[in-house]
Design a protein around this motif. Sequence first.
Motif, mmCIF file in Angstrom:
data_model
loop_
_atom_site.group_PDB
_atom_site.id
_atom_site.type_symbol
_atom_site.label_atom_id
_atom_site.label_comp_id
_atom_site.label_asym_id
_atom_site.label_seq_id
_atom_site.Cartn_x
_atom_site.Cartn_y
_atom_site.Cartn_z
ATOM 1 N N UNK A 109 -20.149 -17.557 5.366
ATOM 2 C CA UNK A 109 -21.244 -18.520 5.178
ATOM 3 C C UNK A 109 -20.814 -19.939 5.547
ATOM 4 N N UNK A 110 -19.569 -20.284 5.227
ATOM 5 C CA UNK A 110 -19.105 -21.660 5.474
ATOM 6 C C UNK A 110 -18.436 -21.806 6.846
ATOM 7 N N UNK A 111 -18.317 -20.713 7.583
ATOM 8 C CA UNK A 111 -17.695 -20.778 8.924
ATOM 9 C C UNK A 111 -16.195 -21.026 8.847
ATOM 10 N N UNK A 112 -15.555 -20.514 7.802
ATOM 11 C CA UNK A 112 -14.109 -20.708 7.622
ATOM 12 C C UNK A 112 -13.368 -19.557 8.301
ATOM 13 N N UNK A 113 -12.337 -19.855 9.126
ATOM 14 C CA UNK A 113 -11.580 -18.767 9.732
ATOM 15 C C UNK A 113 -10.867 -17.913 8.680
ATOM 16 N N UNK A 114 -10.822 -16.615 8.950
ATOM 17 C CA UNK A 114 -10.206 -15.665 8.009
ATOM 18 C C UNK A 114 -9.040 -14.970 8.713
ATOM 19 N N UNK A 115 -7.891 -15.001 8.064
ATOM 20 C CA UNK A 115 -6.716 -14.283 8.572
ATOM 21 C C UNK A 115 -6.475 -13.104 7.635
ATOM 22 N N UNK A 116 -6.394 -11.899 8.202
ATOM 23 C CA UNK A 116 -6.212 -10.698 7.370
ATOM 24 C C UNK A 116 -4.904 -9.997 7.756
ATOM 25 N N UNK A 117 -4.077 -9.787 6.753
ATOM 26 C CA UNK A 117 -2.811 -9.069 6.968
ATOM 27 C C UNK A 117 -3.098 -7.572 6.865
ATOM 28 N N UNK A 118 -2.756 -6.825 7.913
ATOM 29 C CA UNK A 118 -3.046 -5.381 7.937
ATOM 30 C C UNK A 118 -2.236 -4.629 6.896
ATOM 31 N N UNK A 119 -2.767 -3.490 6.491
ATOM 32 C CA UNK A 119 -2.089 -2.625 5.512
ATOM 33 C C UNK A 119 -0.934 -1.849 6.130
ATOM 34 N N UNK A 120 0.064 -1.544 5.301
ATOM 35 C CA UNK A 120 1.020 -0.529 5.753
ATOM 36 C C UNK A 120 0.279 0.811 5.852
ATOM 37 N N UNK A 121 0.627 1.615 6.832
ATOM 38 C CA UNK A 121 -0.101 2.886 7.037
ATOM 39 C C UNK A 121 0.578 4.051 6.297
ATOM 40 N N UNK A 122 -0.242 4.933 5.751
ATOM 41 C CA UNK A 122 0.259 6.173 5.137
ATOM 42 C C UNK A 122 0.353 7.210 6.261
ATOM 43 N N UNK A 123 1.513 7.887 6.415
ATOM 44 C CA UNK A 123 1.603 8.901 7.472
ATOM 45 C C UNK A 123 0.457 9.911 7.357
ATOM 46 N N UNK A 124 -0.037 10.340 8.520
ATOM 47 C CA UNK A 124 -1.261 11.151 8.551
ATOM 48 C C UNK A 124 -1.146 12.509 7.881
ATOM 49 N N UNK A 125 0.075 13.027 7.774
ATOM 50 C CA UNK A 125 0.199 14.401 7.252
ATOM 51 C C UNK A 125 -0.072 14.503 5.747
ATOM 52 N N UNK A 126 -0.217 13.375 5.062
ATOM 53 C CA UNK A 126 -0.423 13.436 3.616
ATOM 54 C C UNK A 126 -1.907 13.401 3.256
ATOM 55 N N UNK A 172 8.259 13.530 -3.914
ATOM 56 C CA UNK A 172 7.373 14.701 -3.961
ATOM 57 C C UNK A 172 7.801 15.729 -2.923
ATOM 58 N N UNK A 173 8.119 15.232 -1.728
ATOM 59 C CA UNK A 173 8.528 16.133 -0.641
ATOM 60 C C UNK A 173 9.799 16.891 -1.033
ATOM 61 N N UNK A 174 10.761 16.163 -1.545
ATOM 62 C CA UNK A 174 12.040 16.797 -1.880
ATOM 63 C C UNK A 174 11.903 17.807 -3.014
ATOM 64 N N UNK A 175 10.929 17.579 -3.905
ATOM 65 C CA UNK A 175 10.735 18.505 -5.033
ATOM 66 C C UNK A 175 9.645 19.544 -4.746
ATOM 67 N N UNK A 176 9.018 19.422 -3.565
ATOM 68 C CA UNK A 176 7.893 20.304 -3.206
ATOM 69 C C UNK A 176 6.763 20.231 -4.239
ATOM 70 N N UNK A 177 6.526 19.043 -4.740
ATOM 71 C CA UNK A 177 5.381 18.794 -5.629
ATOM 72 C C UNK A 177 4.312 18.108 -4.769
ATOM 73 N N UNK A 178 3.052 18.562 -4.820
ATOM 74 C CA UNK A 178 2.034 17.945 -3.968
ATOM 75 C C UNK A 178 1.882 16.435 -4.218
ATOM 76 N N UNK A 179 1.680 15.714 -3.125
ATOM 77 C CA UNK A 179 1.453 14.258 -3.178
ATOM 78 C C UNK A 179 0.070 13.988 -2.597
ATOM 79 N N UNK A 180 -0.679 13.172 -3.311
ATOM 80 C CA UNK A 180 -2.027 12.829 -2.843
ATOM 81 C C UNK A 180 -2.173 11.303 -2.908
ATOM 82 N N UNK A 181 -2.615 10.721 -1.834
ATOM 83 C CA UNK A 181 -2.806 9.269 -1.816
ATOM 84 C C UNK A 181 -4.271 8.944 -2.040
ATOM 85 N N UNK A 182 -4.506 8.081 -3.017
ATOM 86 C CA UNK A 182 -5.882 7.677 -3.338
ATOM 87 C C UNK A 182 -5.959 6.167 -3.143
ATOM 88 N N UNK A 183 -6.690 5.776 -2.144
ATOM 89 C CA UNK A 183 -6.656 4.362 -1.758
ATOM 90 C C UNK A 183 -8.073 3.847 -1.528
#
Length: 246
Positions: A210-227, A86-97
């Motif tokens: 509820x069951x007291x089970x430990x939870x491991x969460x893998x963090x998301x890759x981040x989208x650069x702030x300028x988009x 999108x950047x190279x073609x100057x077409x707007x990019x929008x992230x919807x997450x």
Amino acid sequence: MKILLLGGTKEARDLAQELVTQGHRVISSLAGQVKSPRLPAGEIRIGGFGGISGLKTYITAHSIDLVIDATHPFAAQITSNAITASKELAVPYLNFERPSWENHDDAASWHWVTDNSAAAATIGCLGDRPFLSCGRKTLPNFLDWQNFALVRVVDPLTIAVPRAWKIILSRGPYFFTDELKLIEKNRINLLITKDSGGVHTEAKLEVAKQLGIPVVVISRPKIPQEYLKFEKITEVLAWLESVKKN
Ligand code: NAP
């Protein structure tokens, strides 16, 4: 507006439906990795583009005015390709997450890790009957664990996994009662998930609490702030309206 909507998520289908209803021309793009995908409203194309250059060719050939990236938060390659093309073609990019689970009520009690290997290293320390609810692509990182693990995927696996692993095939959304039954029946004592966010797969987190089970969460890759980045369909529609006015 002619919109290329990179999809493969429920959020993308919901957005496609709304955009089509509003009169936009939407071409939804699916990777083609799921055997019988749920299809969105509007036009559909299926399969990879062939990297950044293939995506650029597609955007140009189809006179795309806007690229909306509504792919899964962990689909990092297509997101990176879409940003570059999108950047190279100057077409707007929008992230919807969909919203992250970072602000979930219980987030502070979870073990947050930045990658799959760190998540795998918690097995045996935090629990020895893990529920690997982090997607088929992450599984190679867990193969050293030869004992029981519960794995849930949409389509059958194409890699060999330890014999002690139990593989179940299913597709969300998932609800509390069923998740409770599944986790209790398999005597799960460690939940490993990625920060998929949203409500579609959230019930397992409530069960773990509820069951007291430990939870491991893998963090998301981040989208650069300028988009441009939106989490609600109404925000996307308001932005499109503001573009139309200008
Ligand atoms: P990825 O690693 O970011 O992308 C790998 C390659 O697949 C891309 O380089 C692209 O091929 C192709 N691709 C991915 N999404 C595409 C799309 N919407 N339309 C056309 N080509 C696409 O992606 P992934 O993690 O394998 O996910 C694949 C799809 O499944 C995504 O559409 C995503 O929304 C959906 N999904 C992913 C997850 C997850 O946990 N990763 C979960 C649920 C749904 P080319 O380079 O040839 O263009």
